[in-house]
Design an enzyme around this catalytic site. Structure first.
Site, mmCIF file in Angstrom:
data_model
loop_
_atom_site.group_PDB
_atom_site.id
_atom_site.type_symbol
_atom_site.label_atom_id
_atom_site.label_comp_id
_atom_site.label_asym_id
_atom_site.label_seq_id
_atom_site.Cartn_x
_atom_site.Cartn_y
_atom_site.Cartn_z
ATOM 1 N N THR A 13 10.849 68.976 -42.125
ATOM 2 C CA THR A 13 12.121 68.906 -42.855
ATOM 3 C C THR A 13 12.983 67.746 -42.341
ATOM 4 O O THR A 13 13.736 67.147 -43.109
ATOM 5 C CB THR A 13 12.922 70.220 -42.763
ATOM 6 O OG1 THR A 13 13.270 70.478 -41.407
ATOM 7 C CG2 THR A 13 12.134 71.391 -43.334
ATOM 8 N N ASN A 14 12.873 67.424 -41.060
ATOM 9 C CA ASN A 14 13.617 66.261 -40.554
ATOM 10 C C ASN A 14 13.043 64.958 -41.103
ATOM 11 O O ASN A 14 13.788 64.022 -41.401
ATOM 12 C CB ASN A 14 13.633 66.248 -39.027
ATOM 13 C CG ASN A 14 14.703 67.171 -38.473
ATOM 14 O OD1 ASN A 14 15.893 66.886 -38.595
ATOM 15 N ND2 ASN A 14 14.288 68.290 -37.906
ATOM 16 N N HIS A 110 16.763 67.170 -31.009
ATOM 17 C CA HIS A 110 16.577 68.443 -30.304
ATOM 18 C C HIS A 110 17.555 69.465 -30.887
ATOM 19 O O HIS A 110 18.741 69.151 -31.060
ATOM 20 C CB HIS A 110 16.814 68.258 -28.800
ATOM 21 C CG HIS A 110 16.564 69.522 -28.044
ATOM 22 N ND1 HIS A 110 15.294 69.980 -27.774
ATOM 23 C CD2 HIS A 110 17.420 70.459 -27.560
ATOM 24 C CE1 HIS A 110 15.370 71.129 -27.135
ATOM 25 N NE2 HIS A 110 16.649 71.443 -26.991
HETATM 26 C C1 GAR Z 1 13.425 71.042 -35.581
HETATM 27 O O1 GAR Z 1 14.393 72.039 -35.426
HETATM 28 C C2 GAR Z 1 13.444 70.096 -34.399
HETATM 29 O O2 GAR Z 1 14.719 69.844 -33.906
HETATM 30 C C3 GAR Z 1 12.646 70.880 -33.400
HETATM 31 O O3 GAR Z 1 11.613 71.491 -34.145
HETATM 32 C C4 GAR Z 1 12.012 71.643 -35.505
HETATM 33 C C5 GAR Z 1 11.023 70.910 -36.383
HETATM 34 O O4 GAR Z 1 11.300 71.108 -37.730
HETATM 35 N N1 GAR Z 1 12.150 70.002 -32.378
HETATM 36 C C6 GAR Z 1 11.993 70.388 -31.121
HETATM 37 O O5 GAR Z 1 12.233 71.511 -30.729
HETATM 38 C C7 GAR Z 1 11.477 69.320 -30.176
HETATM 39 N N2 GAR Z 1 11.837 69.630 -28.825
HETATM 40 P P1 GAR Z 1 10.759 70.105 -38.867
HETATM 41 O O6 GAR Z 1 9.263 69.909 -38.635
HETATM 42 O O7 GAR Z 1 11.011 70.880 -40.141
HETATM 43 O O8 GAR Z 1 11.547 68.836 -38.781
#
Ligand code: GAR
Length: 208
Positions: A13-14, A110
């Site tokens: 999603t990021n 993070h």
């Molecule tokens: C997000 O919340 C990101 O900040 C976290 O994992 C999720 C990934 O979501 N990252 C960490 O915890 C790294 N230390 P996404 O795949 O939907 O972007």
């Protein structure tokens, strides 16, 4: 125009927030030129393909240790001529062969307000579980440069998000993504691509 290489492991999603920000012009002077996944089944790869972004898959399970894995990722980053590397839900701690080669060129998002709920073992939903366990009333997200220590590099942007009574880790994760991560990650990428982040004595300062 800077080449942005995005490293992912999961839902992405990021990554989607970055793709949308590039399309809408929020990211200035940068283009996502490659998405690298540590996980062959990551949905993030579909998001890249749907937007015609080249992908590479470097499965973590094919490598015996972090150093050999990091060398394989380093080769890919060099081949892609990366100017900026974004860890967007990338669940692997990279060896210093990468952090040294790309000093102050790797940023991570993070899902907490560093220095709370961060470091080794704090990733994904676990971060929110720990924040709820502790009983904090405010959490949020942090975008920071990546150095050889987990979640310890210079902070670029942070945004606070309210914790509400009755929150589950999933509900808190979603609120932090929507209100913080998906906003400050594209902002930080744009600032980097416009050379608007100064490093002085190991700290990051954003110029207007
Ligand atoms: C997000 O919340 C990101 O900040 C976290 O994992 C999720 C990934 O979501 N990252 C960490 O915890 C790294 N230390 P996404 O795949 O939907 O972007």
């Amino acid at each position: 125009m800077k080449n942005i290489v995005v490293l992912v492991s999961g839902g992405g999603t990021n990554l989607q927030a970055l793709i949308d920000a590039e399309k809408s012009g929020i990211i200035k002077n940068g283009k996502i030129t490659c998405v690298i996944s540590s996980n062959p089944d990551a949905y993030a790869l579909e998001r890249a393909k749907n937007n015609n972004i080249p992908t590479r898959i470097i499965p973590r399970k094919n490598y015996s240790d972090s150093v050999s894995y990091s060398h394989a990722v380093l080769d890919a980053l060099n081949a892609e001529k990366a100017d900026l590397i974004v860890l967007a839900g990338f669940m692997i701690i990279l060896d210093e062969c990468i952090t040294k080669a790309y000093d102050y060129k790797i940023i991570n998002v993070h899902p907490a307000l560093i220095p709370s709920f961060c470091g080794e073992g704090y990733y994904g939903l676990k971060v929110h579980e720990k924040a709820l366990e502790y009983g904090v009333k405010v959490s949020g997200a942090t975008v920071h440069f990546v150095n050889e220590k987990a979640d310890a590099g210079a902070i670029i942007l942070q945004k606070a998000v309210e914790v509400k009574s009755g929150d589950t880790p999933e509900v808190l994760q979603k609120r932090i993504m929507e209100q913080a991560e998906w906003k400050i990650l594209p902002q930080a990428v744009s600032l980097f691509c416009q050379d608007k982040i100064d490093i002085i004595d190991g700290k990051a300062y954003v110029r207007d």
